[in-house]
Design a protein around this motif. Structure first.
Motif, PDB file in Angstrom:
ATOM      1  N   PHE A 104      24.062  41.439  28.445  1.00 43.98           N
ATOM      2  CA  PHE A 104      24.674  41.181  29.823  1.00 43.98           C
ATOM      3  C   PHE A 104      23.568  40.603  30.586  1.00 43.98           C
ATOM      4  CE2 PHE A 104      25.637  42.906  33.886  1.00 43.98           C
ATOM      5  CZ  PHE A 104      27.133  42.257  34.009  1.00 43.98           C
ATOM      6  N   ASP A 105      24.006  39.244  31.100  1.00 42.65           N
ATOM      7  CA  ASP A 105      23.127  38.768  32.102  1.00 42.65           C
ATOM      8  C   ASP A 105      23.426  39.198  33.551  1.00 42.65           C
ATOM      9  OD1 ASP A 105      22.134  36.817  34.108  1.00 42.65           O
ATOM     10  OD2 ASP A 105      22.009  35.308  32.617  1.00 42.65           O
ATOM     11  N   GLU A 106      22.600  40.079  34.225  1.00 42.68           N
ATOM     12  CA  GLU A 106      22.827  40.679  35.200  1.00 42.68           C
ATOM     13  C   GLU A 106      22.852  39.697  36.500  1.00 42.68           C
ATOM     14  OE1 GLU A 106      21.112  44.866  36.078  1.00 42.68           O
ATOM     15  OE2 GLU A 106      19.762  44.528  34.059  1.00 42.68           O
ATOM     16  N   SER A 121      19.655  52.378  21.434  1.00 40.54           N
ATOM     17  CA  SER A 121      19.026  53.378  22.236  1.00 40.54           C
ATOM     18  C   SER A 121      19.966  54.271  23.187  1.00 40.54           C
ATOM     19  CB  SER A 121      17.898  52.923  23.128  1.00 40.54           C
ATOM     20  OG  SER A 121      18.357  51.910  24.056  1.00 40.54           O
ATOM     21  N   ARG A 122      20.861  53.729  23.564  1.00 37.20           N
ATOM     22  CA  ARG A 122      21.752  54.519  24.350  1.00 37.20           C
ATOM     23  C   ARG A 122      22.689  55.629  23.435  1.00 37.20           C
ATOM     24  NH1 ARG A 122      24.300  57.057  27.259  1.00 37.20           N
ATOM     25  NH2 ARG A 122      25.642  56.523  29.258  1.00 37.20           N
ATOM     26  N   PRO A 163      28.453  46.947  31.428  1.00 32.88           N
ATOM     27  CA  PRO A 163      29.558  46.841  32.341  1.00 32.88           C
ATOM     28  C   PRO A 163      30.340  45.513  31.422  1.00 32.88           C
ATOM     29  CG  PRO A 163      27.493  46.220  33.737  1.00 32.88           C
ATOM     30  CD  PRO A 163      27.047  46.516  32.086  1.00 32.88           C
ATOM     31  N   ASN A 164      31.563  45.571  31.916  1.00 33.12           N
ATOM     32  CA  ASN A 164      32.692  44.509  31.434  1.00 33.12           C
ATOM     33  C   ASN A 164      32.614  44.355  29.829  1.00 33.12           C
ATOM     34  OD1 ASN A 164      33.389  44.141  34.219  1.00 33.12           O
ATOM     35  ND2 ASN A 164      32.729  41.888  33.943  1.00 33.12           N
ATOM     36  N   LEU A 165      32.180  45.651  29.277  1.00 30.53           N
ATOM     37  CA  LEU A 165      32.575  45.828  27.891  1.00 30.53           C
ATOM     38  C   LEU A 165      33.541  46.697  27.398  1.00 30.53           C
ATOM     39  CD1 LEU A 165      31.368  45.138  24.904  1.00 30.53           C
ATOM     40  CD2 LEU A 165      29.789  47.037  25.513  1.00 30.53           C
ATOM     41  N   PHE A 166      34.542  46.606  26.711  1.00 30.15           N
ATOM     42  CA  PHE A 166      35.491  47.425  26.401  1.00 30.15           C
ATOM     43  C   PHE A 166      35.577  47.512  24.837  1.00 30.15           C
ATOM     44  CE2 PHE A 166      37.133  45.606  30.225  1.00 30.15           C
ATOM     45  CZ  PHE A 166      37.439  46.930  30.962  1.00 30.15           C
ATOM     46  N   ARG A 213      22.635  46.785  31.074  1.00 33.96           N
ATOM     47  CA  ARG A 213      21.701  46.666  32.181  1.00 33.96           C
ATOM     48  C   ARG A 213      20.238  47.050  32.007  1.00 33.96           C
ATOM     49  NH1 ARG A 213      24.384  45.633  36.812  1.00 33.96           N
ATOM     50  NH2 ARG A 213      26.320  46.097  37.088  1.00 33.96           N
ATOM     51  N   GLY A 214      19.284  46.268  32.409  1.00 28.51           N
ATOM     52  CA  GLY A 214      18.164  46.384  32.330  1.00 28.51           C
ATOM     53  C   GLY A 214      17.543  46.358  30.860  1.00 28.51           C
TER      54      GLY A 214
END
Length: 536
Positions: free
Chosen positions: A114-116, A401-402, A419-422, A394-395
């Motif tokens: 994800f490119d923040e 790890s999550r 974000p924006n991952l379903f 993010r980050g």
């Protein structure tokens, strides 16, 4: 201002979930790219081509309901469809809705970042293919990451080495050969009788005996097919509102409160019906050990009646878990197969496999010379496919790890920090304990409605809040604790994978109730999700 991506959405996978996701989103005008590691559509049915591969849900409801014309035009040949027919069905769906043109085949996704800054996902697939997308939708399924057991020398077996979850596309002929099968889960239960009919000798290596129910599979009845097509609306509604996304009548009486003679007659009736309806006989089979024991006793007697050799029959009777809390396989001649003179059952719980050398499988107390070795140890289920990718949110936080302590999601749809991952039928959704096509359609419809809402409102980013995710995990765990599922070591908990954290990966609150909750959350403005930013 965020960058305009190559696609609105990337869909990973071309099975039931991926095909419908692409069909639904493109019909709403979204620009979509599908990525599939196989060379064609089919998902689990593309890879699992072992002899006897078959669905454990009846064909008429293990199918799409989104198209009335599709329902009316397609006729299944058997009560429980076998792999070739299901694969043909999915190919027909891909052709009918012109879906293949949206997919890149032979393109296994390897990284998702994800490119923040630009608020987009950067997707890289095998061979260096790269694209960007506003959304990523995982349709990789719960049963797609192959599990190879850690047996010394296994991968160097010098005969034919086969895995049920990654079977050759050409027919494998076992005629006149010495064959070994490792495992007695659902895939093995289906394959063992078919292999035994061809092989000169079959050795089944069993660690954990399984409770196997009859399917009573047979050719479809034209009168029943006509009835189904006339009542598909009612059938789909019953699936949508039931606990298992199936059109079964819910149980109304307790096993413990039913007199013994009546209880036995009820079990016999459901045994004669065949299939998973057996578990709808009584209300307390999954919540009370004493009630569950009555079902165990009934099936135990069936095994003792079918299997001629008392020692073999005893070895085939499970002693480590209640019935139904590990995936209960269906087959019509599994137990009968052990009456064949060319079939032996080997207990590897008490005498484990030590190593494989050359064409020899060596256990703690014997050696077995084989021409073919079939590994039927299933999958790194529910989370395996996602965790095999390099997914960074993010980050730069990785999904690995999550989920270090086990899968953590909100509704099985989203993960905090990504974000924006379903995830379609993701961890902590009803997933594998619901009829999959119905569960898939519910998830895809919800995701598509969400993306359409965001487009209309000019919203660019959606993500799960940590609080909502924590509450959902707690709620899901609480429900599991009220059932008998923790009384078994199963792939539902991830215990088939060494080192995998033990967390039940499926939501047990019932599919109908879950679907209602998802709808209520959407109607409340997507409660538990956070919207930010606007797309360019």
């Amino acid at each position: 201002m965020s960058r305009v991506p190559d696609y609105d959405a990337v869909v990973i996978g071309a099975g039931f979930a991926g095909l419908y996701a692409v069909q639904k989103l493109t019909s709403l005008g979204f620009h979509v790219a599908g990525f599939e590691r196989g060379e064609d559509v089919g998902g689990v049915w593309y890879w699992n081509r072992y002899p006897g591969a078959r669905c454990d849900c009846e064909s008429y409801y293990y199918s799409y309901g989104f198209s009335q014309d599709l329902q009316q035009d397609w006729t299944w040949s058997r009560r429980y469809a076998e792999q070739p027919e299901i694969l043909n069905y999915l190919g027909h769906v891909a052709d009918r809705f012109d879906l293949r043109r949206h997919f890149r085949f032979g393109a296994a996704v390897e990284t998702l970042v994800f490119d923040e800054a630009d608020e987009i996902w950067r997707v890289r697939a095998h061979g260096g293919q790269t694209v960007t997308a506003r959304f990523v939708i995982s349709a990789m399924g719960c049963l797609s990451a192959v599990n190879w057991p850690d047996i010394p020398g296994l991968r160097s077996f010098q005969g034919r080495l086969l895995h049920t979850a990654d079977w050759p596309h050409d027919r494998v002929d076992f005629t006149g050969r010495r064959v070994g099968v490792i495992g007695t889960g659902a895939s093995a239960v289906q394959a063992i009788p078919r292999i035994a009919r061809e092989a000169a000798h079959l050795t089944v290596f069993q660690r954990t005996a399984n409770w196997v129910l009859p399917a009573w599979n047979r050719a479809s009845d034209p009168d029943f097919d006509a009835w189904v097509k006339a009542h598909y609306g009612e059938i789909r509604e019953r699936c949508a509102t039931s606990a298992g996304a199936v059109p079964f009548n819910a149980p109304t009486q307790s096993a413990l409160e039913t007199p013994e003679v009546e209880r036995q007659a009820i079990y016999q009736r459901y045994w004669d019906l065949g299939g998973m309806r057996f578990f709808t006989a009584f209300t307390d089979l999954f919540s009370n050990l004493e009630a569950n024991a009555t079902a165990q006793a009934f099936v135990r007697q069936q095994i003792l009646k079918i299997v001629n050799d008392p020692e073999t029959a005893s070895a085939l009777i499970p002693t480590t878990h209640p019935i139904g809390v590990k995936r209960p396989p269906l087959d019509d001649d599994y137990y009968e197969t052990f009456n064949r003179p060319n079939v032996d059952l080997v207990d590897i719980r008490n005498a484990p496999i030590i190593e494989v050398t050359g064409q020899t499988v060596r256990t703690a107390d014997a050696e077995y010379e084989l021409d073919d070795l079939v590994v039927a140890t299933g999958f790194d289920a529910i989370t395996g496919a996602l965790l095999a990718l390099d997914v960074r949110g993010r980050g730069g936080v990785t999904l690995q790890s999550r989920w270090r302590e086990g899968p953590s999601t909100y509704l099985g749809l989203g993960v905090a920090g990504f974000p924006n991952l379903f995830t379609i039928t993701g961890p902590l959704s009803p997933a594998v304990l619901a009829n999959m096509p119905t569960a898939v359609e519910q998830h895809v419809d919800w995701i598509a409605d969400c993306l359409d809402h965001m487009r209309r409102e000019g919203i660019g980013v959606i993500e799960t809040t940590e609080a909502a995710e924590a509450d959902w995990v707690s709620h899901a765990n609480e429900i599991v604790g009220q059932t008998l599922y923790p009384h078994a070591e199963s792939w539902y908990f991830g215990t088939n994978i060494p080192g995998k954290p033990r967390r039940f990966g499926v939501y047990l609150g019932g599919f109908g109730a879950y679907s209602d909750r998802c709808d209520a959350i959407a109607q409340a403005g997507y409660e538990g999700f956070r919207f930010t930013s606007a797309p360019n």
